[in-house]
Design a protein around this motif. Structure first.
Motif, mmCIF file in Angstrom:
data_model
loop_
_atom_site.group_PDB
_atom_site.id
_atom_site.type_symbol
_atom_site.label_atom_id
_atom_site.label_comp_id
_atom_site.label_asym_id
_atom_site.label_seq_id
_atom_site.Cartn_x
_atom_site.Cartn_y
_atom_site.Cartn_z
ATOM 1 N N HIS A 283 3.628 -6.675 7.552
ATOM 2 C CA HIS A 283 2.646 -5.461 7.423
ATOM 3 C C HIS A 283 2.530 -5.225 5.862
ATOM 4 O O HIS A 283 2.674 -4.254 5.369
ATOM 5 C CB HIS A 283 3.095 -4.186 7.805
ATOM 6 N N SER A 284 2.042 -6.394 5.329
ATOM 7 C CA SER A 284 1.959 -6.602 3.902
ATOM 8 C C SER A 284 0.992 -5.310 3.175
ATOM 9 O O SER A 284 0.765 -5.053 2.214
ATOM 10 C CB SER A 284 1.534 -7.842 3.391
ATOM 11 N N ASP A 285 0.219 -4.760 4.171
ATOM 12 C CA ASP A 285 -0.928 -3.623 3.702
ATOM 13 C C ASP A 285 -0.412 -2.549 3.363
ATOM 14 O O ASP A 285 -0.898 -1.602 2.826
ATOM 15 C CB ASP A 285 -1.978 -3.789 4.628
ATOM 16 N N THR B 282 1.596 0.169 1.233
ATOM 17 C CA THR B 282 1.605 0.245 -0.144
ATOM 18 C C THR B 282 2.279 1.671 -0.357
ATOM 19 O O THR B 282 2.467 1.568 -1.597
ATOM 20 C CB THR B 282 0.446 -0.059 -0.974
#
Length: 387
Positions: free
Chosen positions: A233-235, A237
């Motif tokens: 889930h690199s989105d 932030t």
């Protein structure tokens, strides 16, 4: 005389209903079938929540006595039927029909299971419809079915099934069930199937981590799980999210294999910090990441920066210079201390050297800043320049 009267056959059969010669074939009272045959006296129209209120999804011909006064009655329908027509929100038409609005995810098949229960007491419950039936029975106040559905969940809720219950409870707005499913997941997060865990909603994943009992935390394993999730889930932030899932209270020690990843994450975290936001969470994770790299410099850092390493890890190269300096300084101090112990005079008992090479001090404890023998000690005993 009395004995003769007892023996004499009495002829009292004078019944006639114009159907002589036919067997009675009427079924038990039911909502299924032709309303003219079942003599139903009430209609339930089902509409979808949030949809077009002029559109009826399905209609059911039922009996008021079953809906509001039967053994497995609905308290909702009972209250509706007992209201005077003038007080009824549905007006005079409520004497013949009612309209209920349900979540679209509550299938008509599930609603029909509820009707079967109200007529016959049956409970065709399985893992596919139990949360939906719990929702319907709670909304329409069918206590008998609600208890059966809740007992089924109680018997079936385990670490393996909890992710599904979390998902279903969110769909039907069942906060109580979701709370229990989260606690069950948190009781042993390592047993949850990896695929299910990585597909979880980010808010659900965070709630699970924040619900893990302190006595159940295996910090290094947990840091691997969190790292895998954040890669997937690199989105994500949000700095407050990082602070929650990487908090030192649930993850005081990092797995050596993930130390560089977490230092990279700190940079991403810092870049997304809002003005005047606290950096305590970032600083704490940096300290844990640096400490882990220092304690395991040989296995994690040295291999990462080796020019001739075929699988060179770019994670170290992407770190800020000040972080690299701290790691290299700590690694050099560890190497210096190790060499000093290895180069002690020959008359020093061999047990000292043996302890250095074999023992494994708890380098990740709060009091230690040096390496352990498995990853931080430089083994040069066979190098000719030291002999």
């Amino acid at each position: 005389m009395e004995d003769q009267r007892k023996k004499r056959r009495l002829d009292l059969n004078d019944y006639s209903d114009d159907e002589e010669g036919t067997e009675c074939s009427h079924a038990a009272l039911t909502w299924r079938g032709d309303p003219l045959e079942t003599l139903s006296d009430w209609t339930i129209d089902v509409k979808a929540e949030g949809g077009n209120t002029d559109v009826t999804i399905a209609s059911y011909n039922v009996h008021k006595s079953v809906m509001g006064a039967g053994k497995w009655r609905s308290k909702y329908f009972e209250n509706l039927l007992r209201q005077p027509a003038s007080d009824n929100a549905q007006g005079g038409d409520a004497s013949r029909k009612c309209v209920i609005v349900l979540k679209l995810c509550a299938t008509m098949q599930t609603f029909e299971c509820l009707l079967d229960h109200m007529y016959f007491g049956s409970s065709n419950i399985d893992g596919q419809n139990v949360v939906s039936l719990r929702y319907l029975s709670k909304k329409l106040k069918v206590k008998t079915l609600f208890d059966i559905a809740s007992q089924h969940i109680y018997d079936d809720l385990t670490v393996e099934t909890a992710p599904l219950y979390m998902h279903e409870s969110a769909i039907f707005g069942d906060n109580k069930l979701k709370e229990e499913a989260i606690k069950t997941c948190a009781s042993d997060i390592s047993r949850i199937e990896k695929g299910k865990l990585l597909e979880m909603d980010s808010s659900d994943f965070k709630e699970i981590l924040c619900s893990i009992p302190e006595s159940n935390i295996e910090s290094k394993n947990l840091s691997v799980i969190v790292a895998e999730y954040l890669r997937k889930h690199s989105d994500v932030t949000d700095g407050s999210y990082f602070q929650a899932v990487c908090n030192s209270s649930i993850m005081p020690v990092l797995a050596p294999s993930e130390s560089l990843f977490y230092l990279q994450l700190c940079q991403k975290w810092t870049d997304n910090l809002e003005a005047n936001s606290s950096k305590d969470g970032v600083d704490s994770l940096v300290e844990r990441g640096v400490k882990c790299c220092i304690n395991h410099w040989k296995s994690e850092v040295a291999n990462s920066i080796a020019k001739d390493s075929p699988g060179r890890n770019s994670a170290y190269d992407s770190l800020r210079d000040d972080i690299k300096v701290r790691i290299l300084e700590g690694a050099l101090l560890n190497a210096k201390e190790t060499l000093e112990k290895l180069n002690q005079p020959k008359n020093v008992e061999n047990t000292i050297v043996s302890q250095i090479l074999v023992s494994s001090p708890n380098s990740d404890s709060e009091s230690s800043t040096h390496s352990d023998s498995s990853s931080g000690i430089l083994d040069v005993s066979n190098d000719p320049i030291y002999n």
